[in-house]
Design a protein around this motif. Sequence first.
Motif, PDB file in Angstrom:
ATOM      1  N   GLY A  11      19.009  -2.695   6.964  1.00 33.12           N
ATOM      2  CA  GLY A  11      17.604  -2.324   7.074  1.00 33.12           C
ATOM      3  C   GLY A  11      17.174  -1.140   6.220  1.00 33.12           C
ATOM      4  N   PRO A  12      17.927  -0.020   6.220  1.00 29.42           N
ATOM      5  CA  PRO A  12      17.514   1.103   5.379  1.00 29.42           C
ATOM      6  C   PRO A  12      17.432   0.736   3.902  1.00 29.42           C
ATOM      7  CG  PRO A  12      19.076   1.852   7.036  1.00 29.42           C
ATOM      8  CD  PRO A  12      19.044   0.346   7.118  1.00 29.42           C
ATOM      9  N   ARG A  13      18.374  -0.077   3.435  1.00 28.33           N
ATOM     10  CA  ARG A  13      18.335  -0.509   2.028  1.00 28.33           C
ATOM     11  C   ARG A  13      17.131  -1.407   1.765  1.00 28.33           C
ATOM     12  NH1 ARG A  13      19.615  -4.883  -1.071  1.00 28.33           N
ATOM     13  NH2 ARG A  13      20.525  -6.099   0.642  1.00 28.33           N
ATOM     14  N   ARG A  61      12.051  -2.099  -0.902  1.00 28.23           N
ATOM     15  CA  ARG A  61      10.654  -2.554  -0.867  1.00 28.23           C
ATOM     16  C   ARG A  61       9.719  -1.426  -1.291  1.00 28.23           C
ATOM     17  NH1 ARG A  61       9.019  -7.345   1.365  1.00 28.23           N
ATOM     18  NH2 ARG A  61       6.944  -6.384   1.513  1.00 28.23           N
ATOM     19  N   LEU A  62       9.941  -0.238  -0.754  1.00 30.04           N
ATOM     20  CA  LEU A  62       9.051   0.878  -1.078  1.00 30.04           C
ATOM     21  C   LEU A  62       9.178   1.280  -2.542  1.00 30.04           C
ATOM     22  CD1 LEU A  62       9.450   3.029   2.155  1.00 30.04           C
ATOM     23  CD2 LEU A  62       7.640   1.396   1.577  1.00 30.04           C
ATOM     24  N   GLY A 117      11.733 -10.526  -0.025  1.00 27.17           N
ATOM     25  CA  GLY A 117      10.846 -11.410  -0.765  1.00 27.17           C
ATOM     26  C   GLY A 117       9.472 -11.608  -0.170  1.00 27.17           C
ATOM     27  N   ALA A 118       9.280 -11.288   1.112  1.00 29.09           N
ATOM     28  CA  ALA A 118       7.999 -11.510   1.769  1.00 29.09           C
ATOM     29  C   ALA A 118       6.937 -10.540   1.244  1.00 29.09           C
ATOM     30  CB  ALA A 118       8.155 -11.348   3.281  1.00 29.09           C
ATOM     31  N   ASP A 119       5.674 -10.927   1.418  1.00 26.92           N
ATOM     32  CA  ASP A 119       4.577 -10.035   1.006  1.00 26.92           C
ATOM     33  C   ASP A 119       4.579  -8.743   1.813  1.00 26.92           C
ATOM     34  OD1 ASP A 119       3.543 -11.884  -0.881  1.00 26.92           O
ATOM     35  OD2 ASP A 119       2.520 -12.972   0.720  1.00 26.92           O
ATOM     36  N   GLY A 120       4.875  -8.847   3.102  1.00 25.41           N
ATOM     37  CA  GLY A 120       4.937  -7.677   3.960  1.00 25.41           C
ATOM     38  C   GLY A 120       6.168  -7.714   4.842  1.00 25.41           C
ATOM     39  N   LEU A 121       6.696  -6.539   5.197  1.00 28.26           N
ATOM     40  CA  LEU A 121       7.833  -6.423   6.111  1.00 28.26           C
ATOM     41  C   LEU A 121       7.375  -5.668   7.348  1.00 28.26           C
ATOM     42  CD1 LEU A 121      10.919  -6.714   6.724  1.00 28.26           C
ATOM     43  CD2 LEU A 121      11.177  -4.424   5.713  1.00 28.26           C
ATOM     44  N   GLY A 167       0.960   5.240   1.090  1.00 28.87           N
ATOM     45  CA  GLY A 167       1.099   4.211   0.072  1.00 28.87           C
ATOM     46  C   GLY A 167       1.397   2.867   0.712  1.00 28.87           C
ATOM     47  N   PRO A 168       2.514   2.211   0.337  1.00 27.79           N
ATOM     48  CA  PRO A 168       2.843   0.913   0.928  1.00 27.79           C
ATOM     49  C   PRO A 168       3.479   1.002   2.310  1.00 27.79           C
ATOM     50  CG  PRO A 168       4.535   1.523  -0.635  1.00 27.79           C
ATOM     51  CD  PRO A 168       3.474   2.589  -0.729  1.00 27.79           C
TER      52      PRO A 168
END
Length: 211
Positions: free
Chosen positions: A64-66, A71-72, A40-44, A184-185
């Motif tokens: 973590g991988p999920r 997010r990506l 949910g955060a703007d950035g990880l 990208g992100p």
Amino acid sequence: MSPTVALLDYGSGNLRSAHRAVEAVGAEVTVTSDPATALGADGLLVPGVGAFDACMRGLRRVQGPRIIGERLAGDRPVLGICVGMQILFEKGVEHGVSAEGCGEWPGIVEKLAARTLPHMGWNTVDRGEGSALFAGIPEDERFYFVHSYGVRTWDFPGGGPTTPPLVSWAEHEGDRFLAAVENGPLWATQFHPEKSGDAGLALLENWVRSL
């Protein structure tokens, strides 16, 4: 409002210094292993210290991988630091142990071909042209590295509809390795911006502003 950053706690990483540095450049930081918070955060921010295989085992324990993949898929920013960059590649090979990574990029994390290891201390970065990560940072600035392993070859398939990642390199005793990737992100650095003084803070500020 300040952008929110989830600092992923999976049992590996310099959480305290990363927390302070990202907070200092204007983000609201939460240290978490909770998938919902991380999504949910703007950035990880994904840190990492230690062996590739151990970091991947810890990362899997907190999904973590999920989290990174979801997010990506939603074009939501992720920044990996040190081993947090390495685990984004296909595979890591350390002390004869081969471990599967997150597979976001092709490539193998392997031992550097240098006489003096670990590569520990300050080094310059040959940054990719048009880098947003290094924007506004003088070319001769140095960043702090602590590692014995890295990605020494980059073979990213081109010719498709997507823009290829922007890569930056560094060199230790004649051996060249990836120092940063912008895709990208998904951004990542082999060095530690949180330990790199004003130059590292400027880099982290570039990332936080991009959120």
